[in-house]
Design an enzyme around this catalytic site. Sequence first.
Site, mmCIF file in Angstrom:
data_model
loop_
_atom_site.group_PDB
_atom_site.id
_atom_site.type_symbol
_atom_site.label_atom_id
_atom_site.label_comp_id
_atom_site.label_asym_id
_atom_site.label_seq_id
_atom_site.Cartn_x
_atom_site.Cartn_y
_atom_site.Cartn_z
ATOM 1 C CD GLU A 43 -51.847 41.123 7.180
ATOM 2 O OE1 GLU A 43 -52.243 40.722 8.285
ATOM 3 O OE2 GLU A 43 -51.023 42.032 7.022
ATOM 4 N NE ARG A 267 -54.742 31.335 16.457
ATOM 5 C CZ ARG A 267 -54.661 32.271 15.493
ATOM 6 N NH1 ARG A 267 -55.549 33.230 15.429
ATOM 7 N NH2 ARG A 267 -53.695 32.245 14.623
ATOM 8 C CE LYS A 277 -50.866 34.609 8.001
ATOM 9 N NZ LYS A 277 -51.566 35.558 7.198
HETATM 10 P P1 ATP Z 1 -51.237 34.233 12.101
HETATM 11 O O1 ATP Z 1 -51.652 34.587 13.488
HETATM 12 O O2 ATP Z 1 -50.746 32.826 11.932
HETATM 13 O O3 ATP Z 1 -50.355 35.233 11.452
HETATM 14 P P2 ATP Z 1 -53.600 35.418 11.049
HETATM 15 O O4 ATP Z 1 -54.797 35.164 11.854
HETATM 16 O O5 ATP Z 1 -52.957 36.733 11.147
HETATM 17 O O6 ATP Z 1 -52.588 34.219 11.287
HETATM 18 P P3 ATP Z 1 -54.918 35.731 8.558
HETATM 19 O O7 ATP Z 1 -54.298 35.708 7.235
HETATM 20 O O8 ATP Z 1 -55.421 37.012 9.082
HETATM 21 O O9 ATP Z 1 -53.862 35.105 9.530
HETATM 22 O O10 ATP Z 1 -56.038 34.611 8.678
HETATM 23 C C1 ATP Z 1 -57.044 34.399 7.730
HETATM 24 C C2 ATP Z 1 -58.183 33.685 8.381
HETATM 25 O O11 ATP Z 1 -57.742 32.443 8.915
HETATM 26 C C3 ATP Z 1 -58.732 34.494 9.531
HETATM 27 O O12 ATP Z 1 -60.136 34.442 9.489
HETATM 28 C C4 ATP Z 1 -58.193 33.803 10.735
HETATM 29 O O13 ATP Z 1 -59.044 33.957 11.838
HETATM 30 C C5 ATP Z 1 -58.084 32.355 10.273
HETATM 31 N N1 ATP Z 1 -57.045 31.648 11.018
HETATM 32 C C6 ATP Z 1 -55.752 32.003 11.153
HETATM 33 N N2 ATP Z 1 -55.098 31.140 11.946
HETATM 34 C C7 ATP Z 1 -56.006 30.206 12.323
HETATM 35 C C8 ATP Z 1 -55.957 29.040 13.152
HETATM 36 N N3 ATP Z 1 -54.835 28.657 13.765
HETATM 37 N N4 ATP Z 1 -57.087 28.311 13.304
HETATM 38 C C9 ATP Z 1 -58.220 28.674 12.685
HETATM 39 N N5 ATP Z 1 -58.344 29.754 11.900
HETATM 40 C C10 ATP Z 1 -57.251 30.520 11.718
HETATM 41 MG MG MG Z 2 -54.398 38.448 10.727
#
Ligand code: ATP
Ligand code: MG
Length: 568
Positions: A43, A267, A277
């Site tokens: 995102e 994760r 984020k």
């Molecule tokens: P955050 O929780 O940090 O805001 P998010 O999951 O909302 O992160 P996205 O931009 O939706 O962030 O993530 C893009 C991809 O990266 C998704 O498939 C998500 O599952 C993966 N991802 C995000 N954080 C992690 C992590 N700590 N370890 C592994 N994969 C991750």
């Molecule tokens: Mg997300």
Amino acid sequence: MTDTSTSNANESPRPSKHFIEQAIDADLAAGKIKGVHTRFPPEPNGYLHIGHAKSICLNFGLAQAYGGTCNLRFDDTNPSKEETEYVESIQDDVRWLGFQWDSLHYASDYFDQLYQWAEKLVLDGLAYVCDLDAEQTRAYRGTLTEPGKNSPHRDRSPQENLELLRQMKTGEFPDGSHTLRAKIDMASPNLNLRDPVMYRIMRAHHHRTGDAWCIYPMYDWAHGQSDSIEGITYSICTLEFENHRPLYDWYCQSLEIHHPRQIEFARLNMTYTVMSKRKLLQLVKENHVNGWDDPRMPTISGLRRRGYTPESIRGFVTDVGVAKFNSTIDVVRLENAVREHLNRVAERRMVVMDPIKLTITNWPAGEVEMVDAINNPEDESAGVRQIPFSGSLLISQDDFQEDAPRKFFRLKKGGAVRLRSGYIIDCHDVVKDDDGNVIEILCTYDPETKSGQDNSGRKVKGTIHWVSAQQAVPVTVRNYDRLFAVENPDRVEEGKTFLDHLNPDSLSVTQAFAEPEIKSATAGDRFQFERLGYYVVDADSSESELVVNRIVPLRDSWGKMVAKGKAN
Ligand code: ATP
Ligand code: MG
């Protein structure tokens, strides 16, 4: 299919296949899929962090290993938080990590298709327009232990729903007044299946579609369908989406469209940092750090500026592996990964941090001799450079003690030491100021002991680094340390926030003196400063000032500091 157990260049081989590779092998063997198509779906609401690097390496890595494809797709369904700046930084970061997407997509490209599918579900009696507001919707949903209640609008006719949905789309209702919901089961033990919202009314400007839409799809409604449109075979996501999978499946089945397989993995969490984020944005917005690429940030751009190599990050991620249960990885493993890589590839330089003058009393006055210094003992092809040696040197204060204990193998009065790439010197006296502090060390050199040509048979216990005072180049050193002083900054006592755990000593700036060769270095060049650590030339460097960032010290000193209570 390529053997995934031997990965490229710097990553170490992995002994066995992880559970996702095993699942893919089984699907291939059973003829369920013809190829492997993955996607990385960020995102664009912030910069990527080391956790995303894991997802990137996994998705792109699987495509590479199985000769498939991997798309980059921006999951831009929530216009209130998304920006073009993030879209650009994400692309830079993926490329820098060493990956290239097969095609680039935006979930917003599918807004029309998603809307058409919504009308189809309405006409099939599988979706309805609901007039409950957000709070009422929540109250009707029930809890984990109690079933929900049907919305009073659940039984509208398909025709009525269709008209209302069209009115939602054309902007006839205020924000938040209506939603489109899937008609599934308000008594399902899985809360995600209790008539989830598909569309909400929200007048927000979208970074790509502008003001064309006032209804926006929810994550679950957009994600699987976007995967499906792109022909994705494996929709790999993190564990918190496990109980969204039945909904993912329900949408694909109800629409009778290509049905990717969702697989969840753990994760990445890491000690001494935060990874959400929202928190990273707060650090930036409130100026606790100098932007998203501050070298203390766990963002990919921060790690890049800190001096991390893509190889070290990929190696770290491979080493951590892919698991089905969550855990927290010690940041020391990331630090070791960059040490290990830079030890092999970084050229050595001599830099004196906290200098004291050393004079060689038997050196011919004014003479400067160029001596050979090995660029990298781990890599013969890196060759040698020449550095000036003279009678007036600087060494580190740490390397001298006037009255040293027996086990002190550096320089002491009456003792001898080797100057790396130079000669063995003997210390015979010191000069002190009025307060009795040593301000100059007086030595003689032994002309028979030049490095590389020493047949003297003399042996000394210590070797220290030095620079020639006249030719030394001043360098501004930013000594970066961990941003947080505790292992888990997310764990806070009542009334405190993660910000209370910031490490007040995460940055100290010192002036150092380097051998003149350093003048030719440019931003991004990485070195081992002998006996100190690994450093990178920062983009803030100018003609008049060379600025370097400490990537990591040579050895992990943090454990010791914690023991002494210095880190808290
Ligand atoms: P955050 O929780 O940090 O805001 P998010 O999951 O909302 O992160 P996205 O931009 O939706 O962030 O993530 C893009 C991809 O990266 C998704 O498939 C998500 O599952 C993966 N991802 C995000 N954080 C992690 C992590 N700590 N370890 C592994 N994969 C991750
Ligand atoms: Mg997300």
